[in-house]
Write a protein that holds these residues in place. Sequence first.
Motif, mmCIF file in Angstrom:
data_model
loop_
_atom_site.group_PDB
_atom_site.id
_atom_site.type_symbol
_atom_site.label_atom_id
_atom_site.label_comp_id
_atom_site.label_asym_id
_atom_site.label_seq_id
_atom_site.Cartn_x
_atom_site.Cartn_y
_atom_site.Cartn_z
ATOM 1 N N PRO A 157 36.730 32.799 61.113
ATOM 2 C CA PRO A 157 37.594 33.386 60.070
ATOM 3 C C PRO A 157 36.652 34.508 59.259
ATOM 4 O O PRO A 157 35.566 34.469 59.621
ATOM 5 N N ILE B 294 35.167 35.928 53.151
ATOM 6 C CA ILE B 294 35.818 36.667 52.122
ATOM 7 C C ILE B 294 35.097 36.036 50.992
ATOM 8 O O ILE B 294 34.712 34.858 50.678
ATOM 9 N N VAL C 57 35.011 35.031 47.384
ATOM 10 C CA VAL C 57 35.908 34.554 46.129
ATOM 11 C C VAL C 57 35.206 34.995 44.763
ATOM 12 O O VAL C 57 33.920 34.309 44.594
ATOM 13 N N VAL D 35 38.949 31.890 40.567
ATOM 14 C CA VAL D 35 39.831 30.667 41.118
ATOM 15 C C VAL D 35 40.577 30.178 40.008
ATOM 16 O O VAL D 35 39.735 30.004 38.974
ATOM 17 N N LEU E 134 44.206 27.701 43.253
ATOM 18 C CA LEU E 134 44.710 29.400 43.812
ATOM 19 C C LEU E 134 43.578 30.477 43.687
ATOM 20 O O LEU E 134 42.828 30.224 42.646
ATOM 21 N N ILE E 135 43.169 30.866 44.689
ATOM 22 C CA ILE E 135 42.305 32.280 44.591
ATOM 23 C C ILE E 135 43.117 33.467 44.110
ATOM 24 O O ILE E 135 43.876 34.031 44.771
ATOM 25 N N THR E 136 42.486 33.897 42.922
ATOM 26 C CA THR E 136 43.314 35.160 42.287
ATOM 27 C C THR E 136 42.591 36.413 42.228
ATOM 28 O O THR E 136 42.981 37.403 41.993
ATOM 29 N N LYS E 137 41.137 36.220 42.807
ATOM 30 C CA LYS E 137 40.685 37.452 42.960
ATOM 31 C C LYS E 137 39.410 37.347 44.048
ATOM 32 O O LYS E 137 38.736 36.525 44.068
ATOM 33 N N ALA E 138 39.580 38.087 45.226
ATOM 34 C CA ALA E 138 38.655 37.970 46.350
ATOM 35 C C ALA E 138 38.517 39.300 46.941
ATOM 36 O O ALA E 138 39.501 40.114 46.854
ATOM 37 N N PHE E 139 37.415 39.207 47.896
ATOM 38 C CA PHE E 139 37.181 40.582 48.631
ATOM 39 C C PHE E 139 36.840 40.330 50.079
ATOM 40 O O PHE E 139 36.163 39.291 50.133
ATOM 41 N N TYR E 140 37.266 40.951 50.971
ATOM 42 C CA TYR E 140 36.926 40.944 52.351
ATOM 43 C C TYR E 140 35.602 41.220 52.365
ATOM 44 O O TYR E 140 35.153 42.199 52.037
ATOM 45 N N SER F 44 29.692 40.052 60.198
ATOM 46 C CA SER F 44 28.372 40.503 60.916
ATOM 47 C C SER F 44 28.270 39.927 62.436
ATOM 48 O O SER F 44 27.536 40.255 63.179
#
Lengths: 179, 179
Positions: free
Chosen positions: A45, A48, A50, A53, A57-63, A67
Amino acid sequence: MIVIKKKTLNKQNNFGNKGQELESSINDSNKFYNENNIAYIDKKPTPIKVSEVKGKLITKAFYEKQSTLDYSGIYKKRYIEFEAKSTKSTTSLPYENIKRHQFEHLDKIYKLGGISFLLIEFSVLNEYYVLSYEQIMKYYSKSLQKSIKREFILKYGYKIKQGYHPRLYYLDCVDKLLK
Amino acid sequence: MIVIKKKTLNKQNNFGNKGQELESSINDSNKFYNENNIAYIDKKPTPIKVSEVKGKLITKAFYEKQSTLDYSGIYKKRYIEFEAKSTKSTTSLPYENIKRHQFEHLDKIYKLGGISFLLIEFSVLNEYYVLSYEQIMKYYSKSLQKSIKREFILKYGYKIKQGYHPRLYYLDCVDKLLK
């Protein structure tokens, strides 16, 4: 997996998103190998981060930066890890497709006795190859060229047989690496 | 990793979030093993289904079910995969801590010749153990009990030596499993 973006591809030819097709072919093959108790190889996967939350529901996250490589798992008791790369070129795989940290990771796994390689798709030619890290490293360190030439892959890599299910018999090539 | 929730723990004792502490101890140990080229073992990212992205920001996403175990990697050429479990009990690890799909995955890896085990923390006792899937399965299938007793773990598992860095010398126990 680093591939040419969908938009660019659609503009230039009718092959659609070859990167996603490659991923889907590999996932299908892994499913076959898993169901037949031959190997367990999984797509990792994307990590991400997070940061917000609400309930489930996750409402704000970044890739986050990956590595490691695309796929890892077990085959014949051994640890296996590889990166899948697709190119529209008919003559070479540009090195810019492979990031520095991906090379470092291939190197780490190789030195720990794992099976590390690239699975390369020449999408226009409909050809697939397994090229071991060992061979890439020999070539890469000696050469100032900006790509891995198809001739080199033909000579030192193994062509993957294609089928219906699995789509790609890539573990047959890994058997040859293990010899 | 399935552990008692932070809130519950804080209400009941002063140990804080032992689950996160265990994760942090394992991550530290893995960092040590990686830096010293002994092994490469990674915590798997939790799979997240992204359904809305604005620029680089993910604005809508959901946690997906993890089908594999917490940690996987390579040690002595072999594939290794394990699940970390923490319990406040001083007498046993309740089976409810281990999900069915986790057992199935331990079984799959074992049958493919990988090294699969549980890393168990008795948080109140400050004790850590490696218990191989093989031993768990022997016990689990014969017993109607609802937990793995600490006595069983003492008999068939290996106690992990603790230190500063690495925090947990758990690969010493894996060496014993490999004998």
